[in-house]
Write a protein that holds these residues in place. Structure first.
Motif, PDB file in Angstrom:
ATOM      1  N   LYS A  67       0.827  -1.201   0.000  1.00  0.00           N
ATOM      2  CA  LYS A  67       0.000   0.000   0.000  1.00  0.00           C
ATOM      3  C   LYS A  67       0.865   1.257   0.000  1.00  0.00           C
ATOM      4  O   LYS A  67       0.524   2.250  -0.644  1.00  0.00           O
ATOM      5  CB  LYS A  67      -0.932  -0.003   1.211  1.00  0.00           C
ATOM      6  CG  LYS A  67      -1.983  -1.102   1.162  1.00  0.00           C
ATOM      7  CD  LYS A  67      -2.918  -1.005   2.359  1.00  0.00           C
ATOM      8  CE  LYS A  67      -3.994  -2.082   2.292  1.00  0.00           C
ATOM      9  NZ  LYS A  67      -4.907  -2.032   3.464  1.00  0.00           N
ATOM     10  N   SER A  68       1.965   1.210   0.718  1.00  0.00           N
ATOM     11  CA  SER A  68       2.864   2.357   0.741  1.00  0.00           C
ATOM     12  C   SER A  68       3.478   2.590  -0.638  1.00  0.00           C
ATOM     13  O   SER A  68       3.648   3.734  -1.069  1.00  0.00           O
ATOM     14  CB  SER A  68       3.970   2.154   1.780  1.00  0.00           C
ATOM     15  OG  SER A  68       3.433   2.048   3.078  1.00  0.00           O
ATOM     16  N   LYS A  70       2.125   1.875  -3.502  1.00  0.00           N
ATOM     17  CA  LYS A  70       1.087   2.480  -4.339  1.00  0.00           C
ATOM     18  C   LYS A  70       0.957   3.971  -4.033  1.00  0.00           C
ATOM     19  O   LYS A  70       0.801   4.798  -4.938  1.00  0.00           O
ATOM     20  CB  LYS A  70      -0.251   1.776  -4.105  1.00  0.00           C
ATOM     21  CG  LYS A  70      -0.317   0.360  -4.669  1.00  0.00           C
ATOM     22  CD  LYS A  70      -1.680  -0.263  -4.397  1.00  0.00           C
ATOM     23  CE  LYS A  70      -1.758  -1.682  -4.950  1.00  0.00           C
ATOM     24  NZ  LYS A  70      -3.079  -2.319  -4.665  1.00  0.00           N
ATOM     25  N   MET A  71       1.032   4.312  -2.754  1.00  0.00           N
ATOM     26  CA  MET A  71       0.950   5.713  -2.365  1.00  0.00           C
ATOM     27  C   MET A  71       2.127   6.500  -2.938  1.00  0.00           C
ATOM     28  O   MET A  71       1.976   7.631  -3.422  1.00  0.00           O
ATOM     29  CB  MET A  71       0.928   5.831  -0.836  1.00  0.00           C
ATOM     30  CG  MET A  71       0.677   7.241  -0.324  1.00  0.00           C
ATOM     31  SD  MET A  71       0.732   7.318   1.483  1.00  0.00           S
ATOM     32  CE  MET A  71      -0.639   6.233   1.895  1.00  0.00           C
ATOM     33  N   TRP A  74       1.498   7.140  -6.601  1.00  0.00           N
ATOM     34  CA  TRP A  74       0.572   8.257  -6.784  1.00  0.00           C
ATOM     35  C   TRP A  74       1.272   9.584  -6.562  1.00  0.00           C
ATOM     36  O   TRP A  74       1.026  10.570  -7.274  1.00  0.00           O
ATOM     37  CB  TRP A  74      -0.606   8.118  -5.823  1.00  0.00           C
ATOM     38  CG  TRP A  74      -1.724   7.294  -6.365  1.00  0.00           C
ATOM     39  CD1 TRP A  74      -2.042   6.003  -6.059  1.00  0.00           C
ATOM     40  CD2 TRP A  74      -2.690   7.715  -7.333  1.00  0.00           C
ATOM     41  NE1 TRP A  74      -3.130   5.573  -6.770  1.00  0.00           N
ATOM     42  CE2 TRP A  74      -3.561   6.605  -7.562  1.00  0.00           C
ATOM     43  CE3 TRP A  74      -2.902   8.885  -8.035  1.00  0.00           C
ATOM     44  CZ2 TRP A  74      -4.620   6.667  -8.457  1.00  0.00           C
ATOM     45  CZ3 TRP A  74      -3.967   8.955  -8.931  1.00  0.00           C
ATOM     46  CH2 TRP A  74      -4.804   7.861  -9.136  1.00  0.00           C
ATOM     47  N   LEU A  94       1.492  13.046   0.167  1.00  0.00           N
ATOM     48  CA  LEU A  94       1.616  11.597   0.029  1.00  0.00           C
ATOM     49  C   LEU A  94       3.064  11.146   0.212  1.00  0.00           C
ATOM     50  O   LEU A  94       3.327  10.115   0.852  1.00  0.00           O
ATOM     51  CB  LEU A  94       1.110  11.178  -1.356  1.00  0.00           C
ATOM     52  CG  LEU A  94      -0.396  11.336  -1.606  1.00  0.00           C
ATOM     53  CD1 LEU A  94      -0.726  10.973  -3.046  1.00  0.00           C
ATOM     54  CD2 LEU A  94      -1.204  10.477  -0.648  1.00  0.00           C
ATOM     55  N   VAL A  98       4.657   8.462   2.976  1.00  0.00           N
ATOM     56  CA  VAL A  98       5.442   7.275   2.618  1.00  0.00           C
ATOM     57  C   VAL A  98       6.752   7.251   3.388  1.00  0.00           C
ATOM     58  O   VAL A  98       7.189   6.200   3.890  1.00  0.00           O
ATOM     59  CB  VAL A  98       5.692   7.242   1.100  1.00  0.00           C
ATOM     60  CG1 VAL A  98       6.689   6.124   0.750  1.00  0.00           C
ATOM     61  CG2 VAL A  98       4.384   7.014   0.350  1.00  0.00           C
TER      62      VAL A  98
END
Length: 282
Positions: A67-68, A70-71, A74, A94, A98
């Motif tokens: 998930k990190s 993906k962040m 982004w 974001l 991270v």
């Protein structure tokens, strides 16, 4: 013969001090340090809202690395999304999140987050430079002929407008009909006067002094636009079918060096005009 007291009878008075080496041990005979060492890594279940693997005794919270990442992706994508206004500000938030998640170790996309911060920082610097250039130098993206007439339109800041420039300005549609003030744009879209446009710049008034003169004083100076109107259009303003709109300095723009009132001519309903009104006797 006196009775012998039982062995487990507690004598009166304060309790005796614990024997050396027994302090800090719970009833089971283990010290606190031994209990922590034995239970380290077990899921802490005292919090009914904690999910398995979320909180562990003696350890910092751990985040899902996927998930990190993906962040972080982004963040990098928004940092380079130049077509989205101020997307880099979201990218900064974001990326910082991270980096915070990466402190516990693991592959959380730290490299992408750092890249997003660097790109976003450069964009902030470029935006600051652009604002400084606009405020102190102005912009004029038009193409003009040898006499200064616009042959290909573009964005022009108010301080770079030239007498006879025809332009569009969305805020003109919001001007109250009772003659009260409205907020104008810092730049307008100048077009050749042969194309439909909302307004035409015909006169400027320089206001002296170091201190901001106030709205009432600027309004009195703005009345000079009406006298200049007849010379430009060829007909007194009182008998004309056209309207005069002038741009005056604000307290903030005054501090930045804007001491000029700009006189423009429009239709009363702010509808489009084709052709210059100079010497039109309208």
């Amino acid at each position: 013969m006196p009775e012998i007291p039982p062995d487990d009878l507690t004598p009166p008075g304060p309790p005796p001090d614990p024997e050396p080496g027994t302090a800090g041990r719970p009833a089971g005979g283990r010290s606190v340090d031994e209990w922590i060492a034995e239970n380290r890594g077990r899921t802490q279940t005292s919090d009914p809202y904690a999910s398995p693997g979320q909180l562990r005794l003696g350890e910092a919270p751990r985040y899902a690395a996927d998930k990190s990442r993906k962040m972080a992706g982004w963040a990098l994508g928004l940092a380079i999304a130049f077509c989205i206004p101020f997307a880099f500000l979201v990218a900064i938030g974001l990326a910082i999140a991270v980096l915070v998640r990466s402190r516990g170790g693991g592959d959380h996309g730290k490299g992408m987050a750092i890249a997003a911060l660097i790109i976003s920082g450069l964009l902030i610097v470029l935006n600051v430079v652009y604002v400084v250039v606009v405020l102190f130098n102005g912009i004029d993206n038009t193409e003009r002929d040898s006499e200064g007439r616009v042959v290909d339109g573009g964005t022009v800041t108010l301080d770079r407008l030239r007498i006879g420039d025809c332009f569009d300005e969305p805020n003109l549609d919001d001007i109250p009909t009772d003659g009260s003030e409205a907020e104008g744009s810092a730049s307008v879209e100048v077009v050749p006067c042969g194309e439909p446009h909302q307004a035409e710049f015909f006169h400027s008034i320089e206001v002296g002094g170091d201190d901001f003169p106030g709205t009432a004083a600027l309004d009195r100076r703005g009345a000079e636009c009406l006298r200049a109107f007849e010379e430009y259009v060829g007909k007194p303003f009182r008998r004309s079918s056209l309207e005069v709109v002038y741009y005056s300095p604000t307290p903030m723009s005054w501090r930045l060096g804007d001491h000029t009132i700009l006189c423009t001519v429009t239709e009363p309903d702010m509808s489009d005009v084709t052709g210059s009104v100079k010497n039109s006797r309208r």
